[in-house]
Design a protein around this motif. Sequence first.
Motif, short mmCIF file in Angstrom:
data_model
loop_
_atom_site.label_atom_id
_atom_site.label_comp_id
_atom_site.label_asym_id
_atom_site.label_seq_id
_atom_site.Cartn_x
_atom_site.Cartn_y
_atom_site.Cartn_z
N THR A 152 12.10 99.80 66.96
CA THR A 152 13.41 100.33 67.35
C THR A 152 13.39 101.85 67.41
OG1 THR A 152 14.55 98.42 66.40
CG2 THR A 152 15.85 100.43 66.71
N SER A 153 12.76 102.49 66.45
CA SER A 153 12.68 103.95 66.43
C SER A 153 11.95 104.48 67.66
CB SER A 153 11.96 104.43 65.17
OG SER A 153 12.70 104.11 64.02
N VAL A 154 10.81 103.87 67.97
CA VAL A 154 10.04 104.30 69.14
C VAL A 154 10.82 104.02 70.41
CG1 VAL A 154 7.96 103.83 70.50
CG2 VAL A 154 7.79 104.08 68.02
N ARG A 155 11.42 102.84 70.53
CA ARG A 155 12.19 102.48 71.72
C ARG A 155 13.33 103.47 71.95
NH1 ARG A 155 13.54 97.83 70.15
NH2 ARG A 155 11.71 96.76 70.94
N GLU A 156 14.05 103.82 70.89
CA GLU A 156 15.18 104.74 71.03
C GLU A 156 14.74 106.13 71.49
OE1 GLU A 156 17.19 104.59 67.26
OE2 GLU A 156 18.22 102.71 67.76
N GLU A 157 13.68 106.65 70.89
CA GLU A 157 13.22 108.00 71.26
C GLU A 157 12.68 108.04 72.69
OE1 GLU A 157 13.66 110.86 69.76
OE2 GLU A 157 14.54 109.95 67.98
N VAL A 158 11.85 107.08 73.06
CA VAL A 158 11.28 107.06 74.41
C VAL A 158 12.37 106.82 75.45
CG1 VAL A 158 9.61 105.93 75.95
CG2 VAL A 158 8.98 106.41 73.57
N SER A 159 13.35 106.01 75.11
CA SER A 159 14.45 105.73 76.04
C SER A 159 15.26 106.97 76.40
CB SER A 159 15.40 104.68 75.44
OG SER A 159 14.76 103.44 75.36
N GLU A 160 15.22 107.99 75.56
CA GLU A 160 15.97 109.21 75.83
C GLU A 160 15.30 110.11 76.87
OE1 GLU A 160 16.96 111.26 72.23
OE2 GLU A 160 17.96 109.50 71.38
N ALA B 151 5.49 113.30 72.65
CA ALA B 151 6.50 114.04 71.89
C ALA B 151 7.60 113.10 71.39
CB ALA B 151 7.10 115.16 72.73
N ALA B 152 8.02 112.16 72.22
CA ALA B 152 9.05 111.20 71.82
C ALA B 152 8.54 110.29 70.71
CB ALA B 152 9.50 110.38 73.03
N VAL B 153 7.31 109.84 70.84
CA VAL B 153 6.71 108.97 69.82
C VAL B 153 6.56 109.73 68.50
CG1 VAL B 153 4.58 107.76 69.18
CG2 VAL B 153 5.56 107.44 71.47
N THR B 154 6.15 110.98 68.58
CA THR B 154 6.01 111.82 67.39
C THR B 154 7.37 112.02 66.73
OG1 THR B 154 4.08 112.95 68.27
CG2 THR B 154 5.29 114.10 66.53
N GLU B 155 8.40 112.23 67.52
CA GLU B 155 9.76 112.39 66.99
C GLU B 155 10.21 111.13 66.23
OE1 GLU B 155 13.25 114.31 66.08
OE2 GLU B 155 11.53 115.21 67.11
N ALA B 156 9.72 109.97 66.68
CA ALA B 156 10.05 108.71 66.00
C ALA B 156 9.23 108.53 64.72
CB ALA B 156 9.81 107.55 66.93
N ARG C 31 2.27 108.04 66.19
CA ARG C 31 1.31 108.82 66.95
C ARG C 31 0.85 108.05 68.17
NH1 ARG C 31 -4.25 110.21 67.27
NH2 ARG C 31 -4.91 108.46 65.99
N LEU C 32 0.88 108.73 69.32
CA LEU C 32 0.36 108.16 70.56
C LEU C 32 -1.15 108.29 70.53
CD1 LEU C 32 1.53 107.01 73.28
CD2 LEU C 32 1.09 109.27 74.21
N VAL C 33 -1.85 107.19 70.79
CA VAL C 33 -3.31 107.20 70.79
C VAL C 33 -3.78 107.46 72.22
CG1 VAL C 33 -5.39 105.84 70.33
CG2 VAL C 33 -3.37 105.55 68.89
N ALA C 34 -4.65 108.45 72.36
CA ALA C 34 -5.13 108.83 73.70
C ALA C 34 -6.06 107.78 74.28
CB ALA C 34 -5.84 110.17 73.64
#
Length: 68
Positions: free
Chosen positions: A18-26, A57-62, A65-68
């Motif tokens: 939910t945290s990741v979904r909300e941040e990325v959705s913005e 950045a959105a994932v970090t805000e949640a 960490r985004l894996v490259a």
Amino acid sequence: MTEATYTVEGMTCGHCATSVREEVSELDGVRQVDVDVESGRVTVTSDTPLTTDAVAAAVTEAGYRLVA
């Protein structure tokens, strides 16, 4: 419409998703965000392609960490 799939490290539960979904959705142009906690995959559907930096950045805000 474009669709991109990312791998996110550290998600373990529904609250994480939910945290990741909300941040990325913005992010501008995002229409849908699907999160699979088990695999760590996040699939984003948007009007135009998103930069990896913006998604990271959105994932970090949640708190993850985004894996490259």
